[in-house]
Write an enzyme that holds these catalytic residues in place. Structure first.
Site, short mmCIF file in Angstrom:
data_model
loop_
_atom_site.label_atom_id
_atom_site.label_comp_id
_atom_site.label_asym_id
_atom_site.label_seq_id
_atom_site.Cartn_x
_atom_site.Cartn_y
_atom_site.Cartn_z
N CYS A 1 2.25 -3.29 -0.92
CA CYS A 1 1.01 -3.43 -1.68
C CYS A 1 -0.05 -4.19 -0.88
O CYS A 1 -0.54 -3.68 0.11
CB CYS A 1 1.29 -4.04 -3.04
SG CYS A 1 -0.03 -3.69 -4.20
N GLU B 1 10.50 -4.30 -4.78
CA GLU B 1 11.29 -5.50 -5.10
C GLU B 1 11.26 -5.84 -6.59
O GLU B 1 12.11 -6.59 -7.07
CB GLU B 1 10.81 -6.69 -4.26
CG GLU B 1 9.53 -7.39 -4.71
CD GLU B 1 8.25 -6.62 -4.39
OE1 GLU B 1 8.33 -5.48 -3.89
OE2 GLU B 1 7.16 -7.16 -4.68
N HIS C 1 5.60 -1.88 -5.31
CA HIS C 1 6.51 -3.03 -5.24
C HIS C 1 7.94 -2.56 -5.45
O HIS C 1 8.38 -2.45 -6.59
CB HIS C 1 6.16 -4.05 -6.33
CG HIS C 1 4.86 -4.73 -6.14
ND1 HIS C 1 4.73 -5.94 -5.51
CD2 HIS C 1 3.61 -4.36 -6.47
CE1 HIS C 1 3.46 -6.30 -5.47
NE2 HIS C 1 2.75 -5.35 -6.05
N1 GLN Z 1 -5.14 -5.41 -5.47
C1 GLN Z 1 -4.53 -6.28 -4.51
C2 GLN Z 1 -5.37 -6.38 -3.24
O1 GLN Z 1 -6.31 -5.67 -3.11
C3 GLN Z 1 -3.14 -5.81 -4.18
C4 GLN Z 1 -2.27 -5.90 -5.40
C5 GLN Z 1 -0.81 -6.12 -5.11
O2 GLN Z 1 -0.41 -6.57 -4.03
N2 GLN Z 1 -0.01 -5.87 -6.12
O3 GLN Z 1 -5.09 -7.16 -2.38
#
Ligand code: GLN
Length: 197
Positions: A80, A167, A165
């Site tokens: 992410c 995890e 994610h």
């Molecule tokens: N929206 C977050 C970002 O732009 C990422 C979200 C996440 O890691 N779950 O950094």
């Protein structure tokens, strides 16, 4: 000897990764300053907020040491916000441009079953939270999974990145892949998917 895996712990969800690594017999180590990178076999950059993580990396002088670790061939998994940190506009390690919060504001989070190229055992249960996708990528980047046509899992040699994610859903196969890459002799430089060139 167990595999030592650093988890960037400036901000974001590092504890869930640590639990999975321990369950797989690896040794998680929280990384906050450059000295914490010494002796690691692999690294995870977790989810969180990429803007905050960027500030932390600058503050601690971690960008150069993180790039060196990746350049040494040791495997890195970004999840992410971790995927965003690896892209061209941040650490500049993955030849991709990540689009932040790409799934739209109304779709803050969702879960999906997605097939990942090279991962046996059926689809991965993926939790997306204000997730990015890959807007554009270079030819050395393999797309391992897509959602609505957008790449959400990619690999470039020793670098793996997923927009979701794993995890948080008890999914361990990406961590297993990271550990397998770390224990391959000389570092696994081979692509997960063979290409004819
Ligand atoms: N929206 C977050 C970002 O732009 C990422 C979200 C996440 O890691 N779950 O950094």
């Amino acid at each position: 000897m167990s595999i030592s895996v650093g988890i960037l712990a400036l901000q974001g969800g590092f504890e869930a990764h640590a639990r999975i690594l321990r369950a797989l017999g690896a040794e998680p180590k929280e990384v906050r300053v450059p000295a914490d990178l010494e002796g690691l076999d692999a690294l995870i950059i977790p989810g969180g907020e990429s803007t905050v993580m960027t500030l932390g990396i600058e503050r601690e002088g971690l960008a150069g040491p993180l790039r060196e670790l990746a350049a040494s061939g040791r495997p890195v998994l970004g999840t992410c916000a971790g995927m965003i940190m690896l892209d061209r506009d941040h650490l500049g390690l993955l030849d991709v441009s990540a689009e932040r919060n790409a799934f739209g504001r109304q779709l803050q989070s969702f879960e999906a079953e997605i097939e990942i190229e090279g991962l046996a055992g059926g689809p991965v249960h993926a939790v997306f939270i204000r997730a990015p996708w890959i807007r554009e990528h270079g030819g050395s980047v393999e797309v391992l999974a897509r959602v609505d046509g957008h790449p959400v899992a990619v690999r470039q040699q020793n670098l793996l990145a997923v927009a979701f994610h794993p995890e948080l859903a008890g999914e361990t196969r990406l961590h297993e892949l990271l550990l397998a890459m770390a224990s391959a002799p000389g570092g696994d430089q081979t692509p997960a998917v063979s290409r004819s060139e």
